[in-house]
Design a protein around this motif. Sequence first.
Motif, PDB file in Angstrom:
ATOM      1  N   MET A  92     -22.013 -26.762  43.119  1.00  0.00           N
ATOM      2  CA  MET A  92     -20.646 -27.192  42.848  1.00  0.00           C
ATOM      3  C   MET A  92     -19.642 -26.158  43.338  1.00  0.00           C
ATOM      4  O   MET A  92     -18.570 -26.500  43.846  1.00  0.00           O
ATOM      5  CB  MET A  92     -20.462 -27.454  41.350  1.00  0.00           C
ATOM      6  CG  MET A  92     -19.127 -28.134  41.007  1.00  0.00           C
ATOM      7  SD  MET A  92     -19.005 -29.802  41.683  1.00  0.00           S
ATOM      8  CE  MET A  92     -17.316 -29.794  42.303  1.00  0.00           C
ATOM      9  N   ASP A  93     -19.973 -24.885  43.209  1.00  0.00           N
ATOM     10  CA  ASP A  93     -19.092 -23.838  43.729  1.00  0.00           C
ATOM     11  C   ASP A  93     -18.906 -23.984  45.237  1.00  0.00           C
ATOM     12  O   ASP A  93     -17.797 -23.829  45.758  1.00  0.00           O
ATOM     13  CB  ASP A  93     -19.674 -22.456  43.420  1.00  0.00           C
ATOM     14  CG  ASP A  93     -19.581 -22.093  41.947  1.00  0.00           C
ATOM     15  OD1 ASP A  93     -18.778 -22.733  41.229  1.00  0.00           O
ATOM     16  OD2 ASP A  93     -20.320 -21.180  41.514  1.00  0.00           O
ATOM     17  N   VAL A  94     -20.004 -24.304  45.933  1.00  0.00           N
ATOM     18  CA  VAL A  94     -19.942 -24.501  47.387  1.00  0.00           C
ATOM     19  C   VAL A  94     -19.113 -25.743  47.709  1.00  0.00           C
ATOM     20  O   VAL A  94     -18.292 -25.742  48.636  1.00  0.00           O
ATOM     21  CB  VAL A  94     -21.357 -24.615  47.985  1.00  0.00           C
ATOM     22  CG1 VAL A  94     -21.298 -25.022  49.466  1.00  0.00           C
ATOM     23  CG2 VAL A  94     -22.110 -23.301  47.825  1.00  0.00           C
ATOM     24  N   VAL A  95     -19.337 -26.828  46.947  1.00  0.00           N
ATOM     25  CA  VAL A  95     -18.579 -28.061  47.159  1.00  0.00           C
ATOM     26  C   VAL A  95     -17.079 -27.802  47.037  1.00  0.00           C
ATOM     27  O   VAL A  95     -16.279 -28.244  47.875  1.00  0.00           O
ATOM     28  CB  VAL A  95     -19.016 -29.150  46.150  1.00  0.00           C
ATOM     29  CG1 VAL A  95     -18.049 -30.336  46.170  1.00  0.00           C
ATOM     30  CG2 VAL A  95     -20.434 -29.627  46.459  1.00  0.00           C
ATOM     31  N   GLU A  96     -16.682 -27.080  46.004  1.00  0.00           N
ATOM     32  CA  GLU A  96     -15.258 -26.798  45.815  1.00  0.00           C
ATOM     33  C   GLU A  96     -14.705 -25.941  46.941  1.00  0.00           C
ATOM     34  O   GLU A  96     -13.586 -26.168  47.416  1.00  0.00           O
ATOM     35  CB  GLU A  96     -15.037 -26.106  44.465  1.00  0.00           C
ATOM     36  CG  GLU A  96     -15.306 -27.000  43.269  1.00  0.00           C
ATOM     37  CD  GLU A  96     -14.569 -26.541  42.026  1.00  0.00           C
ATOM     38  OE1 GLU A  96     -13.326 -26.612  42.016  1.00  0.00           O
ATOM     39  OE2 GLU A  96     -15.238 -26.122  41.074  1.00  0.00           O
ATOM     40  N   MET A  97     -15.480 -24.968  47.393  1.00  0.00           N
ATOM     41  CA  MET A  97     -15.038 -24.099  48.472  1.00  0.00           C
ATOM     42  C   MET A  97     -14.873 -24.888  49.769  1.00  0.00           C
ATOM     43  O   MET A  97     -13.868 -24.750  50.477  1.00  0.00           O
ATOM     44  CB  MET A  97     -16.036 -22.958  48.679  1.00  0.00           C
ATOM     45  CG  MET A  97     -15.673 -22.032  49.835  1.00  0.00           C
ATOM     46  SD  MET A  97     -16.944 -20.799  50.168  1.00  0.00           S
ATOM     47  CE  MET A  97     -18.209 -21.829  50.925  1.00  0.00           C
ATOM     48  N   VAL A  98     -15.861 -25.727  50.078  1.00  0.00           N
ATOM     49  CA  VAL A  98     -15.852 -26.456  51.353  1.00  0.00           C
ATOM     50  C   VAL A  98     -14.832 -27.590  51.334  1.00  0.00           C
ATOM     51  O   VAL A  98     -13.995 -27.706  52.241  1.00  0.00           O
ATOM     52  CB  VAL A  98     -17.258 -26.995  51.675  1.00  0.00           C
ATOM     53  CG1 VAL A  98     -17.225 -27.883  52.919  1.00  0.00           C
ATOM     54  CG2 VAL A  98     -18.235 -25.845  51.892  1.00  0.00           C
ATOM     55  N   LEU A  99     -14.895 -28.446  50.304  1.00  0.00           N
ATOM     56  CA  LEU A  99     -13.982 -29.593  50.264  1.00  0.00           C
ATOM     57  C   LEU A  99     -12.549 -29.179  49.962  1.00  0.00           C
ATOM     58  O   LEU A  99     -11.610 -29.570  50.664  1.00  0.00           O
ATOM     59  CB  LEU A  99     -14.444 -30.609  49.213  1.00  0.00           C
ATOM     60  CG  LEU A  99     -15.727 -31.383  49.481  1.00  0.00           C
ATOM     61  CD1 LEU A  99     -15.944 -32.436  48.402  1.00  0.00           C
ATOM     62  CD2 LEU A  99     -15.705 -32.041  50.849  1.00  0.00           C
ATOM     63  N   GLY A 100     -12.373 -28.408  48.889  1.00  0.00           N
ATOM     64  CA  GLY A 100     -11.033 -28.037  48.465  1.00  0.00           C
ATOM     65  C   GLY A 100     -10.389 -26.975  49.331  1.00  0.00           C
ATOM     66  O   GLY A 100      -9.159 -26.863  49.369  1.00  0.00           O
TER      67      GLY A 100
END
Length: 290
Positions: A92-100
Amino acid sequence: MTSHKIADVLTESLPYIQRFKGKTIVIKYGGNAMVDENLKSSFARDIVLMKSVGMNPIVVHGGGPQIGSTLEKIGKNSEFVDGMRVTDSETMDVVEMVLGGLVNKEIVNLIHQHGGNSIGLTGKDGRLITATKLKTEIEPTSEIIDLGHVGQVDQIDVSVINLLLQGDFIPVIAPIGVGKDGFSYNINADLVAGAIAESLDAEKLILLTNTAGLLDEKGKLMTGMSSSTVKKLIDDGTIHSGMLPKIGCALSAVENGVNRCHIIDGRVSHAVLLEVFTDSGVGTLITTNG
């Protein structure tokens, strides 16, 4: 598409400009259109053109390949259940970094490069997207699988979007929601786009895909369709597997206030412009009445 062809399309499109002026159009941006440099540029140009003639485009984007690539770089394997990425806290940390961060800001920057004025945000900003945890049932055992930080839309608060539209900005939204428990949730971008379109009573919902649109059993493109016809095609198996979530999103949209949903080929340069500004359009159109 060359500049001359774009000019020709716009010259012939005055009735559509007048018809959709002031209308809200939600575009889900993903697939090849997000990774090919020429397609990225043509998409941004289309969005700026829509805004410049008085429409209100809203972009909701995905970023699955970019997330997968980043996870691979840090040595973390991606696991999928029914097409959904199992998302633990680290993922989830990666998802937030990449998407957001990376993807969202790249889209904003592209729109700015083509003369637009855009602001990027996630569903966590202003609690735009309230989410709940999504669990999936695996057939035939009916086993319930916990997907971690994978969510579904619970509620959309459109006040932030309306403020941006009133300020003449183009909103670019990453599909990350926040739960009442305070946790972040990764949500399917099609579902977020559909929920936002419904909440705003949008004129159109446009879903960019890596196919020409909905295809029949012979591989022929199906164009104008009613929601009842689409449901029959689901029941007889013509529409199946990976297309089902997208179709479910389209059906929900047109049955809950959105006038039209278009599933179009994001591999075609200026696909959004062709859909909005031409009589024939591209891809598959779904309405309540066909």
